[in-house]
Design an enzyme around this catalytic site. Structure first.
Site, PDB file in Angstrom:
ATOM      1  N   ASP A 102       2.077  -1.312  11.752  1.00 25.15           N
ATOM      2  CA  ASP A 102       0.756  -1.725  11.247  1.00 25.15           C
ATOM      3  C   ASP A 102       0.413  -3.172  11.583  1.00 25.15           C
ATOM      4  OD1 ASP A 102       0.288   0.770  10.231  1.00 25.15           O
ATOM      5  OD2 ASP A 102       0.942   0.272   8.199  1.00 25.15           O
TER       6      ASP A 102
ATOM      7  N   ARG B  66      -6.068   1.264  18.183  1.00 29.76           N
ATOM      8  CA  ARG B  66      -5.850  -0.176  18.031  1.00 29.76           C
ATOM      9  C   ARG B  66      -5.516  -0.870  19.351  1.00 29.76           C
ATOM     10  NH1 ARG B  66      -2.937  -0.160  12.035  1.00 29.76           N
ATOM     11  NH2 ARG B  66      -4.921  -0.128  10.912  1.00 29.76           N
TER      12      ARG B  66
ATOM     13  N   SER C  65       7.501   8.706  12.145  1.00 28.49           N
ATOM     14  CA  SER C  65       6.348   8.537  11.264  1.00 28.49           C
ATOM     15  C   SER C  65       6.742   8.796   9.825  1.00 28.49           C
ATOM     16  CB  SER C  65       5.235   9.517  11.673  1.00 28.49           C
ATOM     17  OG  SER C  65       4.354   9.729  10.590  1.00 28.49           O
TER      18      SER C  65
ATOM     19  N   LYS D 129      -4.282   5.390  14.976  1.00 28.83           N
ATOM     20  CA  LYS D 129      -4.375   4.748  13.662  1.00 28.83           C
ATOM     21  C   LYS D 129      -5.825   4.793  13.189  1.00 28.83           C
ATOM     22  CE  LYS D 129      -0.081   4.001  13.057  1.00 28.83           C
ATOM     23  NZ  LYS D 129       0.609   4.778  12.014  1.00 28.83           N
TER      24      LYS D 129
ATOM     25  N   GLN E  31       4.727   9.038   7.452  1.00 27.87           N
ATOM     26  CA  GLN E  31       3.776   9.975   6.838  1.00 27.87           C
ATOM     27  C   GLN E  31       4.238  11.413   7.057  1.00 27.87           C
ATOM     28  OE1 GLN E  31      -0.130   8.874   8.237  1.00 27.87           O
ATOM     29  NE2 GLN E  31      -0.155   7.037   6.964  1.00 27.87           N
TER      30      GLN E  31
ATOM     31  N   LYS F 295       0.838  -1.213   0.000  1.00 30.66           N
ATOM     32  CA  LYS F 295       0.000   0.000   0.000  1.00 30.66           C
ATOM     33  C   LYS F 295       0.867   1.256   0.000  1.00 30.66           C
ATOM     34  CE  LYS F 295      -2.857   0.621   3.643  1.00 30.66           C
ATOM     35  NZ  LYS F 295      -2.669   1.946   4.267  1.00 30.66           N
TER      36      LYS F 295
END
Ligand code: S3P
Length: 431
Positions: free
Chosen positions: A315, A346, A167, A342, A169, A22
């Protein structure tokens, strides 16, 4: 709202391939769109998250042809994107929203990013704040922390940024903005998060240098189209790795999986629990390490997971929690506060669901303790709209005493559209 009931089946034997990575799929569209020339992508993940990224670039004038196997992205160069006529909908995808925010900060037009009810609750300040320091003008709800985000792009200043969290991102958003900045932009993080952006930037001819837990990108350098082969996603393989470990008498070969060292925390953790996992046929494709993964059922024991392993398995914690629930002794997870922001929280989602299945779970702010049981019980599990929670609890159903019903499973199509058909194939031992 669809649900599924999973009951134990046969041992898992044979070979499979999982859909494309992904993270790498998102980046191939983004860099392809702003490169010069036509980038081709094989193995692209056609999950909802990546389709949201694709739709956003089409809305900015990028031609993307898809014959079902091969994507052809007609790059428009660093400054060729067009102002989108409407809100760009990132759906459930945090990667789309955060990386696009970085890229859009450097465009000479106005854009708005939004997403589904879950994404609109996730923190965006982590990218908005450093991008604002670069001179970007970004407004959002809750003082710029929540989407929709409105971005009035333009010229950016290069910065040196010390990220408080590891991170990819955040790092990638700043790197993308850095392509449009007037100098060298650096990001450093506490420990190295996935480095797919660094690898793909270099492949496309960006001028960048990596250093300990950090990267510097030079602004204004044009990118060149590439032929990308996306490997299978280790985050998707994780569900089948855990399934094969906990289901007696199993042996699975998962072919063509990305084994970038910034992503293989799951393998290290499961091996330390006693899992039999071998990497075979190791090779490098499109600047990414790739291998086939051979897994055999194993007796697992509890371990402690903390520190630098956490971002390398970020993840995979829902799947790791299921392995822990089937292990002898207690598994302790620490330094994992990021799991609370997330697709859902989680830590609490796995705690609630595992308790339903008869497992003792103690939560703390930055982690949890899970004490394994001889045999999981059945019951009704909730995905909370999170694909990885739904898939993990489905794997638990393979070894539970009674059926596990998993509610709200449509979210699985964000990252692994054929998950349930593959699971059923192996659960029933069908060829
Ligand atoms: C991703 C980075 C990770 C990960 C997410 C994908 C990426 O998020 O959880 O699923 O593609 O960069 P963080 O980097 O924010 O931890």
């Amino acid at each position: 709202m669809n649900s599924i009931s999973i009951t134990p089946g046969s041992s898992l034997k044979g070979e499979l391939v999982v859909p494309g990575d992904k993270s790498i799929s998102h980046r191939s569209i983004m860099l392809g769109a702003i490169a010069n020339g036509v980038t081709t992508v094989r193995g692209f993940l056609r999950g909802e998250d990546n389709m949201a990224t694709m739709a956003a670039f089409r809305a900015m004038g990028v031609r993307i042809d898809d014959d079902g196997h091969l994507l052809s992205i007609h790059g428009r160069g660093l400054h060729g994107l067009e102002e989108p006529g409407d809100v760009l909908d990132c759906g459930n995808s945090g990667t789309s929203m955060r990386l696009l925010t970085g890229l859009l900060a450097g465009q000479s037009f106005f854009s708005v990013l939004s997403g589904d009810q879950y994404l609109r609750k996730r923190p965006m300040k982590r990218v908005v704040e450093p991008l604002s320091r670069m001179g970007a003008r970004i407004l959002g709800r809750a003082g710029g922390n929540l989407a929709p985000l409105a971005i009035s792009g333009g010229t950016l200043n290069a910065i040196g940024y010390e990220s408080p969290v590891s991170s990819a991102q955040i790092k990638s958003a700043i790197m993308l903005a850095g392509l449009y900045a007037d100098g060298d932009t650096s990001v450093r993080e506490p420990s190295l998060s996935r480095d797919h952006s660094e690898r793909m930037f270099a492949l496309f001819g960006a001028s960048l240098e990596t250093f300990h837990n950090g990267v510097t990108v030079k602004g204004g350098v044009e990118l060149h189209a590439q032929e990308i082969h996306v490997p299978g996603d280790i985050s998707s393989a994780a569900f089948f790795i855990v399934a094969a470990l906990i289901t007696p008498d199993s042996e699975l070969l998962i072919r063509n999986v990305g084994v970038n060292p910034t992503r293989t925390g799951i393998i290290d953790v499961l091996r330390s629990m006693g899992g039999s996992i071998e990497l075979v046929n190791e090779r490098e494709v499109s600047a990414e390490p790739v291998a086939d993964i051979l897994v055999r059922s194993s007796r697992l024991k509890g371990v402690r997971i903390e520190g630098q392993t956490v971002p390398r398995a970020i993840d995979e914690f829902p799947a790791i929690c299921v392995a822990a629930a089937c292990a002898e002794g207690t598994t302790s997870v620490r330094d994992a506060r990021e799991l609370r922001v997330k697709e859902t929280d989680r830590i609490s989602a796995m705690a609630v669901n595992l308790r339903t299945l008869g497992v003792t779970v103690d939560e703390c702010d930055e982690g949890m303790d899970i004490t394994g049981v001889e045999r999981l019980g059945g019951g009704v599990a909730e995905s909370f709209g999170d694909h990885r929670i739904a898939m993990s609890l489905s794997v638990a159903g393979l070894v539970s005493a009674d059926a596990v019903r998993v509610n709200d499973i449509d979210c699985v199509s964000t990252s692994f559209p054929n998950f349930f058909s593959l699971l059923e194939r192996f659960r029933t031992g069908a060829p």
